[in-house]
Design a protein around this motif. Sequence first.
Motif, PDB file in Angstrom:
ATOM      1  N   THR A   1      -0.497  20.540   4.148  1.00  0.00           N
ATOM      2  CA  THR A   1       0.514  20.318   3.123  1.00  0.00           C
ATOM      3  C   THR A   1       0.699  18.814   2.956  1.00  0.00           C
ATOM      4  OG1 THR A   1       1.623  22.377   3.752  1.00  0.00           O
ATOM      5  CG2 THR A   1       2.863  20.826   2.389  1.00  0.00           C
ATOM      6  N   VAL A   2       0.531  18.332   1.741  1.00  0.00           N
ATOM      7  CA  VAL A   2       0.531  16.900   1.454  1.00  0.00           C
ATOM      8  C   VAL A   2       1.602  16.589   0.417  1.00  0.00           C
ATOM      9  CG1 VAL A   2      -0.827  14.963   0.569  1.00  0.00           C
ATOM     10  CG2 VAL A   2      -1.928  16.730   1.942  1.00  0.00           C
ATOM     11  N   ARG A   3       2.326  15.512   0.634  1.00  0.00           N
ATOM     12  CA  ARG A   3       3.271  15.023  -0.371  1.00  0.00           C
ATOM     13  C   ARG A   3       2.570  13.963  -1.218  1.00  0.00           C
ATOM     14  NH1 ARG A   3       8.331  15.741  -1.243  1.00  0.00           N
ATOM     15  NH2 ARG A   3       8.642  16.732   0.794  1.00  0.00           N
ATOM     16  N   MET A   4       2.460  14.234  -2.498  1.00  0.00           N
ATOM     17  CA  MET A   4       1.786  13.301  -3.399  1.00  0.00           C
ATOM     18  C   MET A   4       2.630  12.052  -3.628  1.00  0.00           C
ATOM     19  SD  MET A   4       0.184  15.785  -6.359  1.00  0.00           S
ATOM     20  CE  MET A   4       1.781  16.444  -6.857  1.00  0.00           C
ATOM     21  N   LEU A   5       1.968  11.025  -4.126  1.00  0.00           N
ATOM     22  CA  LEU A   5       2.694   9.835  -4.541  1.00  0.00           C
ATOM     23  C   LEU A   5       3.452  10.111  -5.829  1.00  0.00           C
ATOM     24  CD1 LEU A   5      -0.007   7.078  -3.948  1.00  0.00           C
ATOM     25  CD2 LEU A   5       1.844   7.764  -2.420  1.00  0.00           C
ATOM     26  N   LYS A   6       4.527   9.395  -6.040  1.00  0.00           N
ATOM     27  CA  LYS A   6       5.279   9.531  -7.276  1.00  0.00           C
ATOM     28  C   LYS A   6       4.396   9.147  -8.462  1.00  0.00           C
ATOM     29  CE  LYS A   6       9.131  10.566  -5.140  1.00  0.00           C
ATOM     30  NZ  LYS A   6       9.725  11.919  -5.216  1.00  0.00           N
ATOM     31  N   GLY A   7       4.334  10.034  -9.423  1.00  0.00           N
ATOM     32  CA  GLY A   7       3.512   9.776 -10.599  1.00  0.00           C
ATOM     33  C   GLY A   7       2.142  10.418 -10.559  1.00  0.00           C
ATOM     34  N   GLN A   8       1.738  10.976  -9.409  1.00  0.00           N
ATOM     35  CA  GLN A   8       0.462  11.663  -9.346  1.00  0.00           C
ATOM     36  C   GLN A   8       0.577  13.082  -9.883  1.00  0.00           C
ATOM     37  OE1 GLN A   8      -0.945  11.347  -5.263  1.00  0.00           O
ATOM     38  NE2 GLN A   8      -2.264   9.627  -5.798  1.00  0.00           N
ATOM     39  N   ALA A   9      -0.553  13.640 -10.336  1.00  0.00           N
ATOM     40  CA  ALA A   9      -0.613  14.994 -10.857  1.00  0.00           C
ATOM     41  C   ALA A   9      -1.599  15.809 -10.030  1.00  0.00           C
ATOM     42  CB  ALA A   9      -1.030  14.992 -12.328  1.00  0.00           C
ATOM     43  N   VAL A  10      -1.497  17.120 -10.160  1.00  0.00           N
ATOM     44  CA  VAL A  10      -2.409  18.002  -9.416  1.00  0.00           C
ATOM     45  C   VAL A  10      -3.854  17.724  -9.815  1.00  0.00           C
ATOM     46  CG1 VAL A  10      -2.979  20.402  -8.930  1.00  0.00           C
ATOM     47  CG2 VAL A  10      -0.603  19.744  -9.263  1.00  0.00           C
ATOM     48  N   LYS A  11      -4.081  17.417 -11.086  1.00  0.00           N
ATOM     49  CA  LYS A  11      -5.441  17.170 -11.558  1.00  0.00           C
ATOM     50  C   LYS A  11      -6.057  15.944 -10.885  1.00  0.00           C
ATOM     51  CE  LYS A  11      -8.094  17.350 -15.842  1.00  0.00           C
ATOM     52  NZ  LYS A  11      -9.161  16.462 -15.361  1.00  0.00           N
ATOM     53  N   ASP A  12      -5.229  14.969 -10.523  1.00  0.00           N
ATOM     54  CA  ASP A  12      -5.756  13.811  -9.811  1.00  0.00           C
ATOM     55  C   ASP A  12      -6.424  14.226  -8.504  1.00  0.00           C
ATOM     56  OD1 ASP A  12      -4.764  12.140 -11.787  1.00  0.00           O
ATOM     57  OD2 ASP A  12      -2.834  11.891 -10.793  1.00  0.00           O
ATOM     58  N   TRP A  13      -5.887  15.257  -7.873  1.00  0.00           N
ATOM     59  CA  TRP A  13      -6.431  15.740  -6.600  1.00  0.00           C
ATOM     60  C   TRP A  13      -7.564  16.735  -6.820  1.00  0.00           C
ATOM     61  CZ3 TRP A  13      -4.585  14.508  -1.556  1.00  0.00           C
ATOM     62  CH2 TRP A  13      -3.542  13.572  -1.547  1.00  0.00           C
ATOM     63  N   SER A  14      -7.406  17.645  -7.779  1.00  0.00           N
ATOM     64  CA  SER A  14      -8.462  18.636  -8.002  1.00  0.00           C
ATOM     65  C   SER A  14      -9.751  17.978  -8.484  1.00  0.00           C
ATOM     66  CB  SER A  14      -7.985  19.688  -9.016  1.00  0.00           C
ATOM     67  OG  SER A  14      -7.650  19.088 -10.251  1.00  0.00           O
ATOM     68  N   ASP A  15      -9.636  16.883  -9.239  1.00  0.00           N
ATOM     69  CA  ASP A  15     -10.842  16.175  -9.679  1.00  0.00           C
ATOM     70  C   ASP A  15     -11.568  15.495  -8.529  1.00  0.00           C
ATOM     71  OD1 ASP A  15     -10.384  16.934 -12.255  1.00  0.00           O
ATOM     72  OD2 ASP A  15      -9.489  15.035 -12.900  1.00  0.00           O
TER      73      ASP A  15
ATOM     74  N   ASP B   1       0.833  -1.193   0.000  1.00  0.00           N
ATOM     75  CA  ASP B   1       0.000   0.000   0.000  1.00  0.00           C
ATOM     76  C   ASP B   1       0.873   1.250   0.000  1.00  0.00           C
ATOM     77  OD1 ASP B   1      -2.386  -1.423   0.065  1.00  0.00           O
ATOM     78  OD2 ASP B   1      -2.308  -1.618   2.256  1.00  0.00           O
ATOM     79  N   TYR B   2       0.517   2.204  -0.866  1.00  0.00           N
ATOM     80  CA  TYR B   2       1.196   3.496  -0.941  1.00  0.00           C
ATOM     81  C   TYR B   2       0.173   4.575  -0.628  1.00  0.00           C
ATOM     82  CZ  TYR B   2       5.084   1.102  -3.201  1.00  0.00           C
ATOM     83  OH  TYR B   2       6.132   0.263  -3.480  1.00  0.00           O
ATOM     84  N   LEU B   3       0.497   5.453   0.317  1.00  0.00           N
ATOM     85  CA  LEU B   3      -0.437   6.446   0.820  1.00  0.00           C
ATOM     86  C   LEU B   3       0.217   7.829   0.778  1.00  0.00           C
ATOM     87  CD1 LEU B   3      -3.321   6.124   2.069  1.00  0.00           C
ATOM     88  CD2 LEU B   3      -2.231   6.409   4.302  1.00  0.00           C
ATOM     89  N   PRO B   4      -0.471   8.854   0.251  1.00  0.00           N
ATOM     90  CA  PRO B   4       0.058  10.226   0.340  1.00  0.00           C
ATOM     91  C   PRO B   4       0.283  10.602   1.796  1.00  0.00           C
ATOM     92  CG  PRO B   4      -1.785  10.132  -1.191  1.00  0.00           C
ATOM     93  CD  PRO B   4      -1.736   8.801  -0.504  1.00  0.00           C
ATOM     94  N   ARG B   5       1.296  11.409   2.044  1.00  0.00           N
ATOM     95  CA  ARG B   5       1.705  11.692   3.426  1.00  0.00           C
ATOM     96  C   ARG B   5       1.397  13.128   3.815  1.00  0.00           C
ATOM     97  NH1 ARG B   5       6.544  13.349   5.796  1.00  0.00           N
ATOM     98  NH2 ARG B   5       7.618  13.337   3.774  1.00  0.00           N
TER      99      ARG B   5
END
Length: 475
Positions: free
Chosen positions: A156-170, A138-142
């Motif tokens: 303030t959140v550290r995204m997973l490697k390979g994620q984009a801002v749009k993944d979160w804004s959506d 399991d990989y979880l944003p921190r």
Amino acid sequence: MFKKLPGDETRNLVTTTPDTAVVFRPAVVKTPAILTLLVFAYRFLVALVRTVWRHPVAVAIPVSLGVVWLLYDWPLAVSLLGLVVLALLGWAFTDRASFARLVGWRLLAWWRLVSVYRRHWQGVMDVSGLARRVHGRDYLPRIVRLQCDGWADRITVRMLKGQAVKDWSDRSDNLAHGFGVTSCRVTLVKGGLLLLTFPRSDPLAAPIPALPIPDEPTVGPVEIGKQENGQPLRLKVHGTHVLIAGATGAGKGSFLWNTIRGLLPAMRAGLVEVWALDPKLMELSYGRELFQGRYAADPADCADLLDEAVTMMHKRAARFAGLQRSHVPTIEDPFVLVLVDEVAFLTAYQPDKQLRHRISAALATLATQGRSVGVGVMAALQDPRKEVMSIRNLFPDKIALRLDESEQVDMVLGDGARDRGALADHISPVPELGAGVAYMRLETSPDPIRVRAAYVSDTDIRQMVTLFTKRGEAA
């Protein structure tokens, strides 16, 4: 070899092979207990050092009380604890602002982190699809940091490697409802880091009465209302152009009249002139005395007034050439603000084609050349489509009040504005709740901010006319 069976005989075949599922049993590697203990001990030490480093005062107080308890028994420790509590209460009552900044909001942030975000973080990430499972792991944003103030929680959140801002804004709605708030704003801090803003309260829920007229003349940013974080909203008008879009009854007049109200002392001092175009004959006609003859309602008169502004601008540019690159308001060369209410009636719905071209050309000229010589344009309209307002990209600062369709948000504020939280199509149509509420996107920042302009009533406008016209001075 299999023999071919005639006709439909194949379906009558019965297999005698048991229907047994194939089970794959992965190899199990037993980790020595000493390694597990060492890993847990290392993690504990790292967490302890991090806590002491980030919260030295919060750690020092309980540690000191514990040492006193061990050395001098519990009565002295309890007495010292009482003194600490009384000191904090005294601080809170005497200087509430500094106490909240240094102690109060930090305690609230710790409590919200423990009771809300860490408690529900994994579940919300899993359900919203922001957590990942790769090869059984399991990989979880921190969560990196949590800050609180009187308005919102900022994580303030550290995204997973390979994620984009749009993944979160959506998934902003998923995040908001997952943590029990009404909205979530997603902002990019830097590569790999996001700032999630969760408002806990709404300072813009109630209408704002008309603000006091400034005492000193100024053409700088004028205060016209309040931002969502509770801070004053100051609108820049000198050295820029402003486009205001909103449905009928959304409160476009609030931004127009608050701007005039903030510029009144400078108008009276001769440092500012407001030229008003009012094709509806409703909004700006209440204060036509304030414009000192620079008021037009008939489309032909509007075209003439715009042509006059273009001529004045060209003359001023010819005088400034080679001498100055920016405008400083003076009585000889005041700042000129061209207000256009319902600009679409002049640029798109005007039946006279020649008149329509004159007005569009004059507005485009003012919007492209007027900033450096002290001419600004503030235009308001209902329909933000390109065929209605073809020069909307010439306005650096844009304001979107309540809009009818979600697509119109990006038409007004630019591509991606709605994904960054500008939900202008969700603003309430009830006047007490949504009139004057808007999302503003400034030239200096791509992130929209939610604001509300103060309500300037007819009585306030008549008072402005009485105070700042020749008729009012004579009286």
